[in-house]
Design a protein around this motif. Structure first.
Motif, short mmCIF file in Angstrom:
data_model
loop_
_atom_site.label_atom_id
_atom_site.label_comp_id
_atom_site.label_asym_id
_atom_site.label_seq_id
_atom_site.Cartn_x
_atom_site.Cartn_y
_atom_site.Cartn_z
N THR A 7 24.89 19.27 51.07
CA THR A 7 25.31 20.65 50.81
C THR A 7 24.38 21.28 49.77
OG1 THR A 7 27.59 20.18 51.37
CG2 THR A 7 27.22 22.10 49.98
N LEU A 59 19.87 24.84 48.40
CA LEU A 59 18.61 25.10 47.70
C LEU A 59 17.50 25.50 48.68
CD1 LEU A 59 18.74 22.18 45.08
CD2 LEU A 59 19.24 24.60 44.69
N VAL A 64 38.08 25.08 49.34
CA VAL A 64 37.48 23.94 48.63
C VAL A 64 38.52 22.83 48.46
CG1 VAL A 64 36.53 23.17 46.43
CG2 VAL A 64 35.74 25.31 47.42
N ARG A 118 38.19 19.08 49.98
CA ARG A 118 38.18 17.90 49.12
C ARG A 118 39.26 16.91 49.52
NH1 ARG A 118 36.97 20.55 43.12
NH2 ARG A 118 34.70 20.38 43.26
N ALA A 154 17.62 26.36 38.81
CA ALA A 154 17.34 26.36 40.26
C ALA A 154 16.44 27.51 40.69
CB ALA A 154 18.62 26.36 41.10
N TYR A 178 28.54 23.20 40.87
CA TYR A 178 28.85 22.43 42.08
C TYR A 178 30.05 23.04 42.81
CZ TYR A 178 25.54 18.72 40.87
OH TYR A 178 24.40 18.02 40.61
N TYR A 179 31.06 23.44 42.05
CA TYR A 179 32.25 24.03 42.67
C TYR A 179 31.88 25.30 43.44
CZ TYR A 179 36.88 26.00 43.29
OH TYR A 179 38.03 26.53 43.84
N THR A 210 28.97 26.21 44.53
CA THR A 210 28.07 25.92 45.66
C THR A 210 28.90 25.54 46.88
OG1 THR A 210 26.29 25.24 44.19
CG2 THR A 210 26.19 24.42 46.43
N LEU A 211 29.91 24.72 46.65
CA LEU A 211 30.80 24.28 47.73
C LEU A 211 31.55 25.46 48.32
CD1 LEU A 211 31.31 21.54 48.83
CD2 LEU A 211 33.16 21.23 47.18
N ARG A 212 32.13 26.24 47.43
CA ARG A 212 32.90 27.41 47.82
C ARG A 212 32.03 28.41 48.59
NH1 ARG A 212 35.84 31.53 43.76
NH2 ARG A 212 34.27 31.20 42.17
N THR A 225 29.27 27.67 50.26
CA THR A 225 28.88 27.08 51.53
C THR A 225 30.00 27.22 52.55
OG1 THR A 225 27.43 25.50 50.44
CG2 THR A 225 28.15 24.94 52.66
N LEU A 226 31.22 26.92 52.13
CA LEU A 226 32.35 26.95 53.06
C LEU A 226 32.65 28.38 53.52
CD1 LEU A 226 34.68 24.31 51.34
CD2 LEU A 226 33.25 23.99 53.37
N ARG A 273 30.21 30.73 53.63
CA ARG A 273 28.93 31.26 54.09
C ARG A 273 28.40 32.40 53.20
NH1 ARG A 273 29.01 32.01 60.30
NH2 ARG A 273 30.39 33.71 59.74
N PRO A 318 25.61 30.87 46.64
CA PRO A 318 26.35 30.47 45.43
C PRO A 318 26.22 31.48 44.29
CG PRO A 318 25.14 28.59 46.31
CD PRO A 318 24.72 29.80 47.12
N VAL A 363 16.46 18.87 45.09
CA VAL A 363 17.76 18.44 44.55
C VAL A 363 17.55 17.67 43.25
CG1 VAL A 363 19.73 16.91 44.95
CG2 VAL A 363 18.93 18.40 46.79
#
Lengths: 287, 287
Positions: free
Chosen positions: A158, A163, A204, A208, B50, B155-156, B158-160, B162-163, B165, B168, B204
């Protein structure tokens, strides 16, 4: 329309236009989409980790719907379905059972992928009479070695995808050679074919919880798969980074009479890269 | 071209067309882009976690380049620059020093954001004579409370993202109200204005090392900021989830004579949401 799309005639609504429906059962509103001719044994689609109704490849689902009643659903707590994702695969199977019986079916075929395949196994072990035929793709048995590493791989990919501005599935489902990259892009683009009335994304928290349930599945006691006497078709790529390919072979050894296909030069998403798999799947269902 | 873009005349190459250059120093090849009239004190841009050369908002960098020689660079191990990202902010400042002096400058102005602002502080503390004026946005001092939580938040989100779309940065840099969401989309789209000769993304590994360095910075002993006697301009939003807003106020208290602006109803990326900030920044540089 390209040649590939023309293979399905216009007799049925394509998945990208299938209306989103709901059914209430045991206090939960389940979201689903159905397509194809009603009557006969329906094929229920069990989706992967983080997947919603928007995650089924039209190249897989549309050809099956030409001759079969096809139903995809969001399990409890996923996408537009209400409630909370449970923390075990077995509970997810209970929810799937609730959904299927709420629609009034007493016999179904199952097309499953990844986490969906784990849920399908748990369902068929507990309710063997509900299921007629079982398709298990990109999946593995309870206690399967390496399944517990899926969270690490998923988080890493992910990050890597973010990135480099890709979809994580491009890394998680496909090899990173030229063929895999091209197949990955094409797959991700196909998932965008539906532009209206798209599903809600997974949260999220739900994601998880699914990851934890998969990890627990990977570390749990192996089930007695000899109780699965159903016609079973197993498929995967030869290089699955999420659910190691060896586990598909293990399923094949432990489910008597099962059929297996392992695609060369492909990963977890082999059935999407080699979506001609659908012809073999239809033959299996119709056999 | 919209009205906003027309505000910069055509006298200088816009950032989206600035050629990517390199300079070798101490065994490292540093990638950079420069624009604006040469001569005078250049403004060096220090980018965020980043971030690469592709992460500067054209609405910030282009107006400054109208009257100033502007240089953005990839620090060691980031984007197209070679080498490995070091594990402390202080070492990143050493690398920035190497880069700046390799270009032959002995006096520069600094425009910094987030991690870039931490590196800028470390640089000015160690090499006070190199810097004339200092702009610190969305940043905080060594030992600043809450900075060590940046990895978890990143990280949170980024996940949110991604899910759902999204990018971040839409979550990390902006409020999730209507104004914030709209500003976020516009910002992310502006970063796409450059379509050719884009930078390499951060790896990464490099990203994770940056996160560790930021965490260490947040947990390190506060520096004596009274050594910063340079004209300093501090800016942030009033709701920064990455580098708490209180730390901008702390910087303001501890850097004598510093100027501060805290934008209402905005987060870490306040200067991109309120990119009219650039006028104030130019006044500060020219003052």
């Amino acid at each position: 329309m390209n040649a590939d799309q023309n293979q399905h005639s216009d007799t049925t609504t394509p998945y990208r236009h299938a209306p989103q429906r709901t059914v209430n059962a045991a206090g939960i509103t389940y979201a689903y989409r159905e397509l194809g001719p009603k009557g006969g044994v329906p094929v229920i689609f069990f989706v992967h980790l983080a997947g919603t109704l928007d995650n089924w490849d039209p190249r897989i689902i549309d050809p099956i719907a030409q001759q079969h009643h096809v139903i995809a659903f969001d399990n409890r707590g996923v996408g537009a379905s209400t409630g909370t994702v449970p923390n075990t695969v077995e509970s997810m199977a209970d929810d799937a059972y609730t959904f299927i019986t709420a629609l009034g079916f007493d016999t179904v075929d199952i097309f499953s992928f990844s986490l969906g395949g784990m849920i399908a196994q748990a369902l068929v072990v507990k309710h063997p009479d509900l299921v007629r035929k079982l398709i298990l793709t990109g999946t593995g048995p309870a206690g399967g070695q390496g399944i517990d590493k899926v969270a690490g791989t998923t988080y890493y990919d992910t990050l890597r995808a973010t990135l480099t501005r890709h979809d994580p599935k491009e890394f998680l489902f496909f090899n990173r050679d030229e063929i895999g990259k091209r197949a990955a892009r094409a797959f991700v683009e196909r998932l965008e074919e539906r532009t209206e009335d798209r599903d809600a994304p997974i949260t999220v928290k739900a994601f998880r919880t699914q990851l934890k349930a998969i990890k627990r599945w990977g570390r749990s006691t192996p089930a007695d798969l000899s109780v699965i006497t159903h016609p079973t078709f197993i498929a995967n790529g030869d290089n699955d980074r999420m659910v190691p390919t060896a586990l598909s072979e293990d399923l094949h050894r432990r489910i008597a009479g099962s059929k297996i296909v392992i695609y060369p030069n492909s990963g977890h998403g082999a059935i999407f890269q080699h979506h001609e798999f659908v012809s073999t799947a239809i033959e299996f269902i119709d056999d």
